[in-house]
Motif scaffolding. Structure first.
Motif, PDB file in Angstrom:
ATOM      1  N   ARG A  79      44.282 109.546  13.181  1.00 57.52           N
ATOM      2  CA  ARG A  79      44.079 108.157  12.789  1.00 57.52           C
ATOM      3  C   ARG A  79      42.680 107.717  13.211  1.00 57.52           C
ATOM      4  NH1 ARG A  79      47.582 104.030  11.922  1.00 57.52           N
ATOM      5  NH2 ARG A  79      48.523 105.543  10.531  1.00 57.52           N
ATOM      6  N   HIS A  98      48.296 110.607   0.845  1.00 53.64           N
ATOM      7  CA  HIS A  98      46.905 111.050   1.024  1.00 53.64           C
ATOM      8  C   HIS A  98      46.733 112.573   0.950  1.00 53.64           C
ATOM      9  CE1 HIS A  98      45.681 107.012   1.586  1.00 53.64           C
ATOM     10  NE2 HIS A  98      46.040 106.869   2.839  1.00 53.64           N
ATOM     11  N   ARG A 102      44.077 116.641   4.907  1.00 51.37           N
ATOM     12  CA  ARG A 102      43.773 116.019   6.203  1.00 51.37           C
ATOM     13  C   ARG A 102      44.628 116.559   7.337  1.00 51.37           C
ATOM     14  NH1 ARG A 102      46.324 109.942   6.595  1.00 51.37           N
ATOM     15  NH2 ARG A 102      48.379 110.429   5.767  1.00 51.37           N
TER      16      ARG A 102
HETATM   17  O1  LIG Z   1      48.850 105.646   7.835  1.00 54.28           O
HETATM   18  P1  LIG Z   1      48.172 106.773   7.147  1.00 54.28           P
HETATM   19  O2  LIG Z   1      49.108 107.675   6.389  1.00 54.28           O
HETATM   20  O3  LIG Z   1      47.226 107.525   8.019  1.00 54.28           O
HETATM   21  O4  LIG Z   1      47.247 106.097   6.051  1.00 54.28           O
HETATM   22  C1  LIG Z   1      46.138 105.369   6.434  1.00 54.28           C
HETATM   23  C2  LIG Z   1      46.050 104.091   5.631  1.00 54.28           C
HETATM   24  O5  LIG Z   1      45.923 104.433   4.285  1.00 54.28           O
HETATM   25  C3  LIG Z   1      45.704 103.333   3.421  1.00 54.28           C
HETATM   26  O6  LIG Z   1      45.507 103.817   2.109  1.00 54.28           O
HETATM   27  C4  LIG Z   1      46.864 102.405   3.478  1.00 54.28           C
HETATM   28  O7  LIG Z   1      46.599 101.277   2.677  1.00 54.28           O
HETATM   29  C5  LIG Z   1      47.089 101.963   4.913  1.00 54.28           C
HETATM   30  O8  LIG Z   1      48.262 101.194   4.979  1.00 54.28           O
HETATM   31  C6  LIG Z   1      47.232 103.165   5.833  1.00 54.28           C
HETATM   32  O9  LIG Z   1      47.307 102.753   7.172  1.00 54.28           O
END
Ligand SMILES: O=P(O)(O)OC[C@H]1O[C@@H](O)[C@H](O)[C@@H](O)[C@@H]1O
Length: 191
Positions: A79, A98, A102
């Motif tokens: 994060r 995503h 990653r």
């Molecule tokens: O929480 P993840 O899976 O790492 O994604 C990161 C962010 O991705 C963004 O695309 C979302 O709008 C967020 O809500 C999110 O926190």
């Protein structure tokens, strides 16, 4: 032999001086590469996720945000920094949010195809991600994802992504992609 001409030399990227590029261990023992520009800028890229997790200017100010609660190991995503969303951004498809790039371990790319030489760039690192057999079960497309992370002459951070279709049958594929940047801000309430 008279009249024969040799082919023009292939342009080569500038060679890295070892002090400018260092493999190091992150908090959880994972490999990262530290880029140091002679002018004082630095960046770090982790093999886990191919993720840039630090970018500092010559004063040592951190320009990226990484959560103090970030976990730097599989199967989670780190994060903060600059996660690479591939082959899917967000929930635009059937893969995990995503995509999987990653939270895969990338490799150092020791022999990347040449990129146009930018003489101001003295420090860069090349990583590569290829799908595992497990990855091919969830996303049946062979690819090579090459990432170059570089520090420019004014401390700019350059990310260059090259994605190559290596399907043996030449079958095309489509994907979505993003650099999901987390920039550091001094006071979130003002943004
Ligand atoms: O929480 P993840 O899976 O790492 O994604 C990161 C962010 O991705 C963004 O695309 C979302 O709008 C967020 O809500 C999110 O926190």
């Amino acid at each position: 032999m008279a009249g024969a001409s040799s082919p023009p030399p292939t342009p080569k990227s500038p060679k890295l001086q070892p002090p400018l590029l260092e493999r190091a261990k992150g908090p959880s023992g994972l490999d990262k590469i530290v880029l140091r520009d002679p002018r004082g800028f630095t960046a770090e890229v982790r093999l886990y996720g191919g993720q840039v997790t630090s970018w500092k200017n010559e004063q040592g100010d951190e320009l990226l945000f990484v959560s103090s609660k970030a976990v730097f190991k599989s199967p989670g995503a780190i994060r903060g920094g600059i996660p690479i969303c591939f082959p899917q951004f967000g929930t635009h498809g059937n893969l995990e949010k995503h995509g999987f790039a990653r939270n895969r371990l990338w490799l150092v790319d020791d022999n990347p195809p040449p990129l146009p030489v930018n003489s101001g760039i003295k420090t860069y690192a090349d990583l590569i991600l290829k799908p595992s057999e497990e990855d091919l079960k969830i996303w049946p497309h062979r690819f090579e994802f090459r990432l170059r992370v570089a520090l420019g002459p004014k401390g700019d951070l350059f990310l260059t992504s090259r994605i190559r279709n290596t399907n043996t049958d030449g079958k095309p594929f489509s994907f979505t992609f993003a650099y999901h940047t987390y920039f550091s801000v001094s006071d979130i309430s003002t943004y």
